[in-house]
Scaffold this motif. Structure first.
Motif, mmCIF file in Angstrom:
data_model
loop_
_atom_site.group_PDB
_atom_site.id
_atom_site.type_symbol
_atom_site.label_atom_id
_atom_site.label_comp_id
_atom_site.label_asym_id
_atom_site.label_seq_id
_atom_site.Cartn_x
_atom_site.Cartn_y
_atom_site.Cartn_z
ATOM 1 N N LEU A 67 48.557 64.386 47.055
ATOM 2 C CA LEU A 67 47.483 63.398 47.016
ATOM 3 C C LEU A 67 48.079 61.998 47.097
ATOM 4 C CD1 LEU A 67 44.371 63.159 46.685
ATOM 5 C CD2 LEU A 67 44.786 62.804 44.243
ATOM 6 N N LEU A 68 47.678 61.271 48.125
ATOM 7 C CA LEU A 68 48.145 59.898 48.346
ATOM 8 C C LEU A 68 47.017 58.935 47.997
ATOM 9 C CD1 LEU A 68 50.292 57.916 49.510
ATOM 10 C CD2 LEU A 68 49.189 58.239 51.744
ATOM 11 N N GLY A 69 47.321 57.924 47.209
ATOM 12 C CA GLY A 69 46.289 56.988 46.776
ATOM 13 C C GLY A 69 46.705 55.547 46.954
ATOM 14 N N MET A 70 45.715 54.692 47.208
ATOM 15 C CA MET A 70 45.906 53.251 47.294
ATOM 16 C C MET A 70 44.847 52.577 46.419
ATOM 17 S SD MET A 70 48.500 52.369 49.183
ATOM 18 C CE MET A 70 48.112 50.640 49.501
ATOM 19 N N GLU A 71 45.262 51.501 45.743
ATOM 20 C CA GLU A 71 44.345 50.834 44.812
ATOM 21 C C GLU A 71 44.554 49.324 44.881
ATOM 22 O OE1 GLU A 71 44.697 50.284 40.112
ATOM 23 O OE2 GLU A 71 44.268 52.360 40.690
ATOM 24 N N TRP A 72 43.437 48.615 44.901
ATOM 25 C CA TRP A 72 43.472 47.160 44.817
ATOM 26 C C TRP A 72 42.628 46.736 43.629
ATOM 27 C CZ3 TRP A 72 39.136 43.826 45.619
ATOM 28 C CH2 TRP A 72 39.445 42.458 45.493
ATOM 29 N N SER A 73 43.181 45.898 42.764
ATOM 30 C CA SER A 73 42.460 45.493 41.557
ATOM 31 C C SER A 73 42.653 44.011 41.291
ATOM 32 C CB SER A 73 42.933 46.317 40.347
ATOM 33 O OG SER A 73 44.304 46.070 40.091
ATOM 34 N N ARG A 74 41.672 43.448 40.613
ATOM 35 C CA ARG A 74 41.718 42.045 40.190
ATOM 36 C C ARG A 74 41.189 41.972 38.761
ATOM 37 N NH1 ARG A 74 38.876 37.521 43.757
ATOM 38 N NH2 ARG A 74 40.815 37.834 44.952
ATOM 39 N N THR A 75 41.945 41.292 37.906
ATOM 40 C CA THR A 75 41.587 41.206 36.494
ATOM 41 C C THR A 75 41.479 39.758 36.064
ATOM 42 O OG1 THR A 75 42.743 43.290 36.030
ATOM 43 C CG2 THR A 75 42.229 41.876 34.155
#
Length: 213
Positions: free
Chosen positions: A171-179
């Motif tokens: 399983l390959l995952g990509m994530e973009w987040s802003r806090t």
């Protein structure tokens, strides 16, 4: 002071929501958490939990519909002048106990262990932080006899891009987040199973709003 937070999550054709309300009572923090199941079909006890917390020491949480109590105790000891953070979690309903420990070797290197007591579920993770810009985290899962990898990098101030790969499930995952400390956070995730013949990406979006009163 009272703090409220609302979290919404969109997962394909399904959306969910969680809301919490917390306020301080001396050294303790009292918190009530509700899910969308609590309010959608009229006020019910579904999805309602109540918690008492002393930050850095313990959390006792009661799941009202399941009548389940979850205990969490935290402590810090020092080994060779290095801080070792220990966490003990026990859920009464399923009689499950988890022990978690993390040793901060220096500001750039950390070693963590997570173990479910009475099983072979154990994970060993090493974290390397390159300043405050990038992080590399290899993790070995003893139960699956496999490695997981995560790499994250901070871009544009509060934005973080993260890539993950689980070798056991491919399983390959990509994530973009802003806090933001004042308003909350926003996260978009995409994942694809490389073992499937038809590699269809799965998209999820999650946002959290914080409010102090």
């Amino acid at each position: 002071m009272m703090k409220a937070s609302v979290k919404g999550k969109y997962d394909g054709d399904k959306s969910t929501g969680v809301g919490s309300l917390a306020f301080n009572a001396g050294d303790l923090k009292l918190r009530a958490t509700m899910t969308d199941a609590t309010l959608v079909a009229g006020p019910t006890l579904n999805g309602l939990s109540l918690a008492v917390e002393k930050p850095g020491f313990f959390i006792v949480e009661y799941n009202v519909p399941k009548k389940d109590v979850r205990f969490q105790f935290m402590n810090t000891v020092r080994i060779a002048e290095k801080p070792l953070n220990l966490t003990y979690i026990h859920s009464r309903a399923d009689n499950r106990t988890i022990v978690d420990g993390s040793l901060l070797i220096d500001p750039s290197n950390k070693l963590s262990v997570n173990h479910m007591v009475g099983t072979n579920n154990c994970k060993l993770k090493y974290t390397y932080a390159h300043g405050k810009i990038a992080t590399f985290e290899p993790c070995y899962d003893f139960a699956k006899n496999a490695w997981d990898f995560a790499v994250s990098r901070r871009v544009y101030g509060d934005d973080v891009v993260k890539a993950t790969y689980q070798t056991s499930s491919k399983l390959l995952g990509m994530e973009w987040s802003r806090t933001s400390k004042s308003t909350g956070s926003f996260k978009v995730c995409a994942s694809v199973n490389l073992a499937e013949e038809v590699k269809t990406p799965k998209l999820t979006a999650e946002t959290t709003w914080n409010l102090e009163m």
